[in-house]
Scaffold this active site. Structure first.
Site, PDB file in Angstrom:
ATOM      1  N   THR A 136       8.970  -7.486  -4.209  1.00  8.29           N
ATOM      2  CA  THR A 136       9.055  -6.019  -4.284  1.00  8.29           C
ATOM      3  C   THR A 136       9.295  -5.397  -2.913  1.00  8.29           C
ATOM      4  O   THR A 136       8.675  -5.780  -1.926  1.00  8.29           O
ATOM      5  CB  THR A 136       7.755  -5.454  -4.891  1.00  8.29           C
ATOM      6  OG1 THR A 136       7.509  -6.112  -6.128  1.00  8.29           O
ATOM      7  CG2 THR A 136       7.868  -3.959  -5.135  1.00  8.29           C
ATOM      8  N   PRO A 140      10.369  -1.419  -0.853  1.00  9.90           N
ATOM      9  CA  PRO A 140      10.344   0.031  -1.074  1.00  9.90           C
ATOM     10  C   PRO A 140      11.503   0.509  -1.956  1.00  9.90           C
ATOM     11  O   PRO A 140      11.346   1.429  -2.754  1.00  9.90           O
ATOM     12  CB  PRO A 140      10.442   0.596   0.350  1.00  9.90           C
ATOM     13  CG  PRO A 140       9.789  -0.447   1.200  1.00  9.90           C
ATOM     14  CD  PRO A 140      10.168  -1.752   0.579  1.00  9.90           C
ATOM     15  N   ALA A 151      13.355  -1.647  -4.088  1.00  6.16           N
ATOM     16  CA  ALA A 151      13.702  -2.617  -5.143  1.00  6.16           C
ATOM     17  C   ALA A 151      12.448  -3.105  -5.853  1.00  6.16           C
ATOM     18  O   ALA A 151      11.585  -3.723  -5.245  1.00  6.16           O
ATOM     19  CB  ALA A 151      14.439  -3.811  -4.541  1.00  6.16           C
ATOM     20  N   SER A 205      11.958  -3.391 -10.247  1.00 14.76           N
ATOM     21  CA  SER A 205      12.516  -4.075 -11.408  1.00 14.76           C
ATOM     22  C   SER A 205      13.945  -4.537 -11.150  1.00 14.76           C
ATOM     23  O   SER A 205      14.403  -5.526 -11.726  1.00 14.76           O
ATOM     24  CB  SER A 205      12.495  -3.139 -12.622  1.00 14.76           C
ATOM     25  OG  SER A 205      11.168  -2.798 -12.961  1.00 14.76           O
ATOM     26  N   ARG A 215     -26.209   3.393 -28.300  1.00 16.36           N
ATOM     27  CA  ARG A 215     -26.166   4.821 -27.996  1.00 16.36           C
ATOM     28  C   ARG A 215     -26.243   5.629 -29.296  1.00 16.36           C
ATOM     29  O   ARG A 215     -25.450   5.412 -30.220  1.00 16.36           O
ATOM     30  CB  ARG A 215     -24.861   5.132 -27.260  1.00 16.36           C
ATOM     31  CG  ARG A 215     -24.555   6.601 -27.068  1.00 16.36           C
ATOM     32  CD  ARG A 215     -25.446   7.223 -26.035  1.00 16.36           C
ATOM     33  NE  ARG A 215     -24.944   8.548 -25.649  1.00 16.36           N
ATOM     34  CZ  ARG A 215     -25.656   9.426 -24.984  1.00 16.36           C
ATOM     35  NH1 ARG A 215     -26.905   9.152 -24.635  1.00 16.36           N
ATOM     36  NH2 ARG A 215     -25.131  10.587 -24.644  1.00 16.36           N
ATOM     37  N   GLN A 240     -13.526   6.545 -23.942  1.00 18.38           N
ATOM     38  CA  GLN A 240     -13.858   7.644 -24.853  1.00 18.38           C
ATOM     39  C   GLN A 240     -15.182   7.372 -25.578  1.00 18.38           C
ATOM     40  O   GLN A 240     -16.024   8.262 -25.715  1.00 18.38           O
ATOM     41  CB  GLN A 240     -12.722   7.806 -25.878  1.00 18.38           C
ATOM     42  CG  GLN A 240     -12.770   9.107 -26.661  1.00 18.38           C
ATOM     43  CD  GLN A 240     -12.456  10.313 -25.792  1.00 18.38           C
ATOM     44  OE1 GLN A 240     -11.854  10.182 -24.728  1.00 18.38           O
ATOM     45  NE2 GLN A 240     -12.900  11.481 -26.220  1.00 18.38           N
ATOM     46  N   HIS A 278     -17.598   5.583 -24.534  1.00 24.06           N
ATOM     47  CA  HIS A 278     -18.696   5.674 -23.563  1.00 24.06           C
ATOM     48  C   HIS A 278     -18.967   7.110 -23.117  1.00 24.06           C
ATOM     49  O   HIS A 278     -19.957   7.349 -22.400  1.00 24.06           O
ATOM     50  CB  HIS A 278     -18.401   4.800 -22.329  1.00 24.06           C
ATOM     51  CG  HIS A 278     -18.635   3.338 -22.545  1.00 24.06           C
ATOM     52  ND1 HIS A 278     -17.840   2.562 -23.368  1.00 24.06           N
ATOM     53  CD2 HIS A 278     -19.583   2.502 -22.049  1.00 24.06           C
ATOM     54  CE1 HIS A 278     -18.274   1.311 -23.357  1.00 24.06           C
ATOM     55  NE2 HIS A 278     -19.334   1.242 -22.575  1.00 24.06           N
ATOM     56  N   GLU A 321       5.209  -6.981 -13.571  1.00 22.87           N
ATOM     57  CA  GLU A 321       5.924  -8.053 -14.311  1.00 22.87           C
ATOM     58  C   GLU A 321       6.795  -7.478 -15.421  1.00 22.87           C
ATOM     59  O   GLU A 321       6.827  -7.999 -16.530  1.00 22.87           O
ATOM     60  CB  GLU A 321       4.939  -9.081 -14.897  1.00 22.87           C
ATOM     61  CG  GLU A 321       3.844  -9.568 -13.984  1.00 22.87           C
ATOM     62  CD  GLU A 321       4.339 -10.058 -12.640  1.00 22.87           C
ATOM     63  OE1 GLU A 321       5.544 -10.274 -12.483  1.00 22.87           O
ATOM     64  OE2 GLU A 321       3.520 -10.211 -11.723  1.00 22.87           O
TER      65      GLU A 321
END
Lengths: 396, 83
Positions: free
Chosen positions: A125, A127, A129, A131, A263, A332, A334, A359
């Site tokens: 990878t 800056p 390039a 995918s 809970r 959500q 929790h 990936e």
């Protein structure tokens, strides 16, 4: 479709789960907060043989079959996505050598990678390039006895710890892959912090300035050969991440079942509220479906079937998006506690989002899967498909 | 035997290039018929279905660019194994 595991694979899975429960689960939140994975964890992984997962036994590795490799990455992903990321990138570098390295390169590096005396990182990878590998700007030029590399890589997972980088750069206009040892003059590592998720994955920029390497450090061949090297490694990375997402979703299931069981709201446990049950049901179903897709990809991968490529894309796409949904619902369920750091679910959500980007982003996968769907659909009677209309809308 | 291999290669390519028939000497890469994932699928096919191990030194475009090229690669590799 085969889904059952062999007895040996089941035993391996139990061993990986015990390792994760003993050495990773209790500490993962702390590593996330500190944005650091202690070196001691890398040593533990090495001692357990997990860094040699893809290295054949004749080079000192564990030589795991594809399903067992997946189970290892599921259990690591259930515990800590940063650790799973380490296993992923290290395995990608190892596998590129296993698959396409010349015999002398394999003999030199695979035992070191299997033992963990050298940690691998995948430096593709840039800056400009991600995918789009065709946009690589790092350059390699032939010099006496080898090559000189110049370029700037960033977001390199475990770049801070890696001893051996697989660097992708252009050689006389064609993409190529090179092994670059950390101690080479001209290679500088700059730590990167503040990522949304997998915060203990020791991200780094890698800067190469007239970095000289010997000719034998070229992996595979430039151009078409690089396509195979990169595709093999990225394919393994995608497969690993897919399994890691199954583990991540499984962690969401376990945390949510436990919390919803204890809970109470409005005089009864959350698990008795139907809208919470809806979230639990989706989470459990998504996790199981993702695991089945990973197993299917694994069996195809193990048999060397070209269909494994498509199956792995399906698995990674489904598992990563299922993990995001599971983590979103887990937070959500929790409630207010889900957004604090006393519970791991907020980490799961941040880590899961990363899985939709690495990936192969979700969007890249959607495009690829849709295109591939035309290849796997049944052929019409007669063999050749109808010709498409041309630009004027006519079939000629 | 090689005619059988040729048929297998044609059948494999037909799975990926579906709206037309590909001539045996046609360059499948320059014609833009396939995407980047295809390289991986093609290598797996040659190794698995044609039982022809692919090594680093085989990874040149000219060995995989057409039906003729793939058949020639398998022929060379098979002859090398036979000695």
């Amino acid at each position: 479709m085969r889904v059952q595991l062999t007895a040996e694979q089941q035993r391996a899975g139990e061993r990986f789960a015990a390792f994760a429960d003993d050495h990773l689960v209790p500490y993962a939140d702390g590593w996330d907060r500190a944005q650091e994975l202690p070196r001691a964890v890398v040593h533990l992984l090495a001692e357990a043989g997990h860094l040699g997962a893809v290295v054949p036994a004749d080079h000192g590795g564990a030589g795991l079959d594809a399903i067992s490799f997946g189970l290892l990455h599921e259990e690591a992903g259930r515990a800590c996505s940063s650790v799973r990321s380490l296993l992923t990138v290290h395995s990608m570098v190892s596998y590129a050598l296993v698959r396409w390295g010349r015999p002398e390169l394999r003999a030199r590096w695979l035992p070191e990678l299997a033992r963990g005396t050298y940690l691998g990182a995948f430096a593709v990878t840039e800056p400009g390039a991600g995918s789009d590998l065709a946009a690589l700007s790092a350059q390699a030029r032939p010099v006496a006895g080898g090559y000189a590399l110049d370029g700037h890589k960033h977001w390199i997972t475990f770049g801070q710890y890696a001893d051996l980088f697989l660097v992708f750069a252009r050689l006389e206009g064609r993409p190529a892959a090179f092994l670059v040892e950390r101690q080479r003059a001209g290679l500088t590592v700059v730590p990167q912090a503040g990522a949304l998720g997998t915060r203990a994955s020791m991200l780094a920029e890698v800067r190469l300035t007239d970095c000289r390497i010997p000719a034998e450090n070229l992996v595979g061949r430039p151009g078409f050969g690089l396509s195979a090297v990169a595709a093999s490694a990225l394919e393994l990375g995608r497969y690993s991440v897919a399994w890691g997402c199954v583990g991540l979703a499984e962690a969401c299931v376990r945390a949510s079942l436990a919390y919803a069981d204890t809970r109470e709201q409005f005089g009864r446990p959350l698990r008795r509220h139907q809208l919470v049950q809806r979230m639990l049901a989706d989470m459990v179903t998504g996790t199981s479906a993702a695991r089945l897709l990973c197993q299917q990809a694994g069996w195809l991968r193990e048999s060397g079937d070209p269909a494994s490529v498509h199956a792995t894309w399906l698995a990674k796409y489904f598992a990563s998006t299922a993990a995001v949904r599971a983590a979103d619902d887990a937070v959500q369920i929790h409630g207010s506690r889900g957004i604090g750091d006393a519970y791991p679910v907020q980490r799961y959500l941040r880590d899961a989002k990363v899985m939709e980007i690495i990936e192969g982003s979700t969007q890249l996968q959607q495009i690829t899967i849709a295109e591939s769907a035309y290849q796997v659909r049944p052929r019409p009677a007669g063999g050749v498909e109808p010709r498409r209309p041309d630009a004027e809308g006519l079939i000629r | 035997m090689m005619e059988n291999i040729r048929e297998q290669v044609r059948a494999f390519l037909a799975r990926y290039i579906r709206d037309r028939e590909v001539a045996d000497d046609e360059d499948i890469f320059t014609a833009g018929h396939v995407n980047s994932l295809f390289v991986m699928q093609l290598v797996l096919f040659v190794e698995g279905e044609l039982d022809c191990p692919v090594a680093d030194e085989d990874l040149e475009l000219e060995n995989f660019s057409s039906v003729d090229a793939i058949v020639a690669l398998v022929e060379r590799r098979t002859a090398a194994v036979r000695g």
